[in-house]
Enzyme design. Structure first.
Site, PDB file in Angstrom:
ATOM      1  N   PRO A   2     -18.472  -7.527  -8.180  1.00  0.00           N
ATOM      2  CA  PRO A   2     -17.340  -8.464  -8.294  1.00  0.00           C
ATOM      3  C   PRO A   2     -16.035  -7.694  -8.495  1.00  0.00           C
ATOM      4  O   PRO A   2     -15.988  -6.747  -9.260  1.00  0.00           O
ATOM      5  CB  PRO A   2     -17.680  -9.280  -9.545  1.00  0.00           C
ATOM      6  CG  PRO A   2     -19.137  -9.098  -9.762  1.00  0.00           C
ATOM      7  CD  PRO A   2     -19.474  -7.750  -9.202  1.00  0.00           C
ATOM      8  N   GLU A   3     -15.009  -8.106  -7.770  1.00  0.00           N
ATOM      9  CA  GLU A   3     -13.689  -7.489  -7.888  1.00  0.00           C
ATOM     10  C   GLU A   3     -12.736  -8.518  -8.513  1.00  0.00           C
ATOM     11  O   GLU A   3     -13.164  -9.583  -8.940  1.00  0.00           O
ATOM     12  CB  GLU A   3     -13.198  -7.036  -6.508  1.00  0.00           C
ATOM     13  CG  GLU A   3     -14.159  -6.042  -5.842  1.00  0.00           C
ATOM     14  CD  GLU A   3     -13.687  -5.589  -4.465  1.00  0.00           C
ATOM     15  OE1 GLU A   3     -12.481  -5.617  -4.194  1.00  0.00           O
ATOM     16  OE2 GLU A   3     -14.555  -5.203  -3.654  1.00  0.00           O
ATOM     17  N   LYS A  59     -11.187  -5.726 -13.588  1.00  0.00           N
ATOM     18  CA  LYS A  59     -12.504  -6.368 -13.450  1.00  0.00           C
ATOM     19  C   LYS A  59     -13.114  -6.706 -14.808  1.00  0.00           C
ATOM     20  O   LYS A  59     -14.291  -7.049 -14.884  1.00  0.00           O
ATOM     21  CB  LYS A  59     -13.443  -5.443 -12.674  1.00  0.00           C
ATOM     22  CG  LYS A  59     -12.923  -5.067 -11.284  1.00  0.00           C
ATOM     23  CD  LYS A  59     -13.787  -3.982 -10.643  1.00  0.00           C
ATOM     24  CE  LYS A  59     -13.098  -3.395  -9.414  1.00  0.00           C
ATOM     25  NZ  LYS A  59     -13.801  -2.194  -8.919  1.00  0.00           N
ATOM     26  N   HIS A  99     -24.899 -19.920 -27.615  1.00  0.00           N
ATOM     27  CA  HIS A  99     -24.929 -21.384 -27.773  1.00  0.00           C
ATOM     28  C   HIS A  99     -23.556 -21.803 -28.277  1.00  0.00           C
ATOM     29  O   HIS A  99     -23.147 -21.419 -29.375  1.00  0.00           O
ATOM     30  CB  HIS A  99     -26.021 -21.782 -28.762  1.00  0.00           C
ATOM     31  CG  HIS A  99     -27.404 -21.397 -28.303  1.00  0.00           C
ATOM     32  ND1 HIS A  99     -28.279 -22.296 -27.738  1.00  0.00           N
ATOM     33  CD2 HIS A  99     -28.034 -20.197 -28.302  1.00  0.00           C
ATOM     34  CE1 HIS A  99     -29.404 -21.665 -27.415  1.00  0.00           C
ATOM     35  NE2 HIS A  99     -29.287 -20.390 -27.750  1.00  0.00           N
ATOM     36  N   ARG A 126     -29.673  -6.195 -12.268  1.00  0.00           N
ATOM     37  CA  ARG A 126     -29.626  -4.730 -12.176  1.00  0.00           C
ATOM     38  C   ARG A 126     -29.191  -4.074 -13.484  1.00  0.00           C
ATOM     39  O   ARG A 126     -29.189  -2.855 -13.580  1.00  0.00           O
ATOM     40  CB  ARG A 126     -28.730  -4.320 -11.010  1.00  0.00           C
ATOM     41  CG  ARG A 126     -29.311  -4.837  -9.686  1.00  0.00           C
ATOM     42  CD  ARG A 126     -28.468  -4.482  -8.499  1.00  0.00           C
ATOM     43  NE  ARG A 126     -28.449  -3.054  -8.263  1.00  0.00           N
ATOM     44  CZ  ARG A 126     -27.782  -2.483  -7.275  1.00  0.00           C
ATOM     45  NH1 ARG A 126     -27.082  -3.230  -6.445  1.00  0.00           N
ATOM     46  NH2 ARG A 126     -27.792  -1.186  -7.126  1.00  0.00           N
ATOM     47  N   ARG A 170       2.927  10.135  -5.183  1.00  0.00           N
ATOM     48  CA  ARG A 170       1.567  10.644  -4.975  1.00  0.00           C
ATOM     49  C   ARG A 170       1.302  10.894  -3.502  1.00  0.00           C
ATOM     50  O   ARG A 170       1.840  10.195  -2.649  1.00  0.00           O
ATOM     51  CB  ARG A 170       0.545   9.633  -5.485  1.00  0.00           C
ATOM     52  CG  ARG A 170       0.592   9.493  -6.978  1.00  0.00           C
ATOM     53  CD  ARG A 170      -0.457   8.543  -7.514  1.00  0.00           C
ATOM     54  NE  ARG A 170      -0.459   8.610  -8.975  1.00  0.00           N
ATOM     55  CZ  ARG A 170       0.418   7.969  -9.747  1.00  0.00           C
ATOM     56  NH1 ARG A 170       1.342   7.195  -9.204  1.00  0.00           N
ATOM     57  NH2 ARG A 170       0.371   8.111 -11.049  1.00  0.00           N
ATOM     58  N   ARG A 282     -16.767   5.964  -0.333  1.00  0.00           N
ATOM     59  CA  ARG A 282     -16.989   4.531  -0.118  1.00  0.00           C
ATOM     60  C   ARG A 282     -16.866   4.203   1.361  1.00  0.00           C
ATOM     61  O   ARG A 282     -16.000   4.723   2.061  1.00  0.00           O
ATOM     62  CB  ARG A 282     -15.956   3.695  -0.894  1.00  0.00           C
ATOM     63  CG  ARG A 282     -15.844   4.030  -2.366  1.00  0.00           C
ATOM     64  CD  ARG A 282     -17.115   3.760  -3.133  1.00  0.00           C
ATOM     65  NE  ARG A 282     -17.516   2.365  -3.095  1.00  0.00           N
ATOM     66  CZ  ARG A 282     -17.034   1.423  -3.918  1.00  0.00           C
ATOM     67  NH1 ARG A 282     -16.137   1.722  -4.830  1.00  0.00           N
ATOM     68  NH2 ARG A 282     -17.451   0.186  -3.825  1.00  0.00           N
TER      69      ARG A 282
END
Ligand SMILES: [Zn+2]
Length: 292
Positions: A2-3, A59, A99, A126, A170, A282
């Protein structure tokens, strides 16, 4: 994983269904979910507290509690937060159950579950996800990665100027820069690819080569892609388990133009073919025709 848009969707669910409720008691199954502290630390830290707010940084979900502590939840690869009526059958891999009390009288009714007690489940096949109760005054010690997060392009003011100050000094490949949580928090592999496609920028182009119009396109793409993905409830892919607080899938995967579309004709230009390369370890998807 999830991002930002998926975590934001979960956060909005928590805002409607958890905020204002008291944690009556907590069950912790698999200890890996509390590996940073202990089962007792999570149980003691949550029990008897009221959830004051549901916030997000990158995140990470952060819920301030009326004890002065905060709850941090990170879903990592496969974590899910789900709400259910008390006593509902729990799915496999439910590692934490909180709860939650009924809402105080006078609170507005919020949707199908109403204002009666609910259970909040943390489910994670996981087991990379985690939950921690920490003291926000000692965040740098207790959850150091939270203290080092960069600007959040949805939660923080994020103008072209903020982006310019990140990219100009950068010389980083744009894909790697977008993935660096210390610079911009919340963008992962899917949205980095979709943002760079929308900005018509090659993922391996370096940040210091952007002229002002290219910087402006990148800024617009970050803002617009993330907003559209949040509106769609995030992206739910076949191999990932992301769902919202009620188990519903997002629909932004239908709007992906390059992510996971290697070898397909680009739907933006209708001429190029989506290519896959590897940047920062990636998988990276882009159209060589649209993105320069
Ligand atoms: Zn194209």
């Amino acid at each position: 994983m999830p991002e930002l848009p998926e975590v934001e969707t979960v956060r909005r669910g928590l805002e409607r269904f958890a905020v204002g409720r008291r944690v009556e008691h907590v069950e912790v199954g698999r200890e890996r979910v509390v590996r940073r502290t202990s089962r007792a630390a999570l149980v003691d830290g949550l029990t008897g507290t009221t959830v004051l707010a549901a916030e997000r940084r990158g995140k990470y979900i952060r819920c301030p509690l009326d004890s002065g502590d905060e709850l941090m939840v990170h879903l990592r690869m496969s974590g899910q937060l789900l709400v259910a009526r008390p006593g509902s059958t729990r799915p496999p891999h439910t590692h934490v159950v909180a709860h939650l009390s009924a809402r105080p009288p006078g609170a507005a009714v919020h949707g199908v579950l109403g204002d009666g007690p609910v259970e909040l489940w943390f489910v994670d096949p996981r087991t990379f996800g985690e939950m921690v109760v920490f003291d926000p005054d000692h965040v740098a010690v207790e959850v150091p990665e939270l203290a080092r997060l960069g600007i959040d392009p949805v939660a923080d003011p994020f103008t072209r100027r903020e982006l310019r100050e990140l990219v100009r000094p950068r010389s980083r490949q744009l894909k790697a820069l977008l993935l660096d949580q210390h610079l911009i928090a919340g963008i992962g592999n899917i949205y980095a690819d979709e943002i760079l496609h929308a900005a018509r920028l090659r993922p391996d182009r370096t940040s210091d080569t952007l002229n002002p119009p290219a910087e402006a396109r990148l800024h617009t793409a970050i803002v617009e892609v993330l907003a559209a993905a949040i509106d769609a409830g995030g992206s739910s892919l076949r191999d990932a388990q992301y769902v919202d607080l009620f188990g519903g899938a997002g629909s932004y995967q239908d709007a992906h133009r390059v992510y996971g579309r290697t070898g397909e004709r680009c739907t933006t230009c209708g001429v190029g073919w989506v290519r896959r390369i590897v940047i920062a370890q990636r998988s990276t998807h882009y159209c060589p025709r649209c993105q320069r």
